[in-house]
Design a protein around this motif. Structure first.
Motif, short mmCIF file in Angstrom:
data_model
loop_
_atom_site.label_atom_id
_atom_site.label_comp_id
_atom_site.label_asym_id
_atom_site.label_seq_id
_atom_site.Cartn_x
_atom_site.Cartn_y
_atom_site.Cartn_z
N LEU A 85 0.84 -1.20 0.00
CA LEU A 85 0.00 0.00 0.00
C LEU A 85 0.88 1.25 0.00
N ASP A 86 1.87 1.29 0.88
CA ASP A 86 2.79 2.43 0.93
C ASP A 86 3.46 2.67 -0.42
N THR A 87 3.89 1.59 -1.04
CA THR A 87 4.63 1.66 -2.31
C THR A 87 3.71 2.16 -3.42
N MET A 88 2.47 1.66 -3.43
CA MET A 88 1.50 2.11 -4.44
C MET A 88 1.22 3.61 -4.28
N TYR A 89 0.94 4.05 -3.05
CA TYR A 89 0.62 5.46 -2.83
C TYR A 89 1.83 6.35 -3.15
N GLU A 90 2.99 5.93 -2.69
CA GLU A 90 4.22 6.71 -2.92
C GLU A 90 4.50 6.87 -4.41
N SER A 91 4.17 5.83 -5.20
CA SER A 91 4.47 5.86 -6.63
C SER A 91 3.35 6.50 -7.44
N GLY A 92 2.25 6.82 -6.80
CA GLY A 92 1.14 7.43 -7.52
C GLY A 92 0.36 6.45 -8.38
N GLY A 93 0.46 5.17 -8.08
CA GLY A 93 -0.28 4.16 -8.85
C GLY A 93 -1.66 3.94 -8.28
N VAL A 94 -2.52 3.29 -9.08
CA VAL A 94 -3.85 2.93 -8.58
C VAL A 94 -3.94 1.45 -8.23
N GLY A 95 -2.85 0.74 -8.41
CA GLY A 95 -2.86 -0.68 -8.06
C GLY A 95 -1.45 -1.23 -8.07
N LEU A 96 -1.27 -2.31 -7.32
CA LEU A 96 0.04 -2.96 -7.28
C LEU A 96 -0.18 -4.43 -6.94
N ALA A 97 0.54 -5.30 -7.63
CA ALA A 97 0.44 -6.74 -7.38
C ALA A 97 1.77 -7.23 -6.81
N ALA A 98 1.71 -8.25 -5.95
CA ALA A 98 2.90 -8.70 -5.23
C ALA A 98 4.12 -9.01 -6.13
#
Ligand code: NI
Length: 160
Positions: free
Chosen positions: A36-49
């Motif tokens: 979650l931190d990585t997604m928000y920090e990168s400005g993405g709307v999603g991230l998969a493991a």
């Protein structure tokens, strides 16, 4: 919690199939928080493991402008798709690029939340697109294999 390094296209881990999560260990809980931190920090709307190098069936999504509605999906499974949308898509693992992808306009997903409680998530438009895009990552599929035409240079917005 911490920001994890995002693997980018060319890294073979992004092409691997992931394993289901059996139960949430303290380590898994930390991973979810970091994703979650990585997604928000990168400005993405999603991230998969797999994008942070972990071959497990874990996805985080937040399509809100405010970034205040995180969705955590463990072992997600698409159970219904309908309609069609064609639009621009991008991925944190393919930095600086975007491309046109046609996807279902509605998606219904069965998954578990971070407490391993079964949940159903339904979405249209951007959320439906994010669900399909992120769940593809769990099968080692990047959106670039579905792009119509060429990848183009993208702005920093609309990444996932
Ligand atoms: Ni992606």
């Amino acid at each position: 919690m911490a920001i994890r390094k995002i693997r980018t296209i060319g890294d073979e881990i992004l092409g691997h199939v992931t394993k289901p999560v059996k139960f949430i260990t303290p380590r898994t809980a930390i991973l979810i928080g970091d994703m979650l931190d990585t997604m928000y920090e990168s400005g993405g709307v999603g991230l998969a493991a797999p994008q942070v190098g972990i071959l497990k069936q874990i996805v985080v999504i937040d399509v809100t402008e405010e970034g205040n509605n995180p969705i955590v999906l463990i072992n997600p499974e698409i159970i219904e798709l309908s309609g069609e949308q064609t639009g621009q898509e991008a991925c944190l693992s393919v930095p600086g690029k975007a491309g046109i992808v046609t996807r279902a306009n509605y998606a219904k997903v069965k998954a578990y939340d971070q407490h391993m409680k079964e949940i159903i998530v339904e979405g249209e438009d951007l959320l439906a697109r994010a669900l399909q895009h992120e769940i593809d990552h769990l099968s080692g599929i990047l959106y670039v294999s579905k792009v119509e035409g060429d990848l183009v240079d993208a702005s920093v917005e609309d990444r996932r």
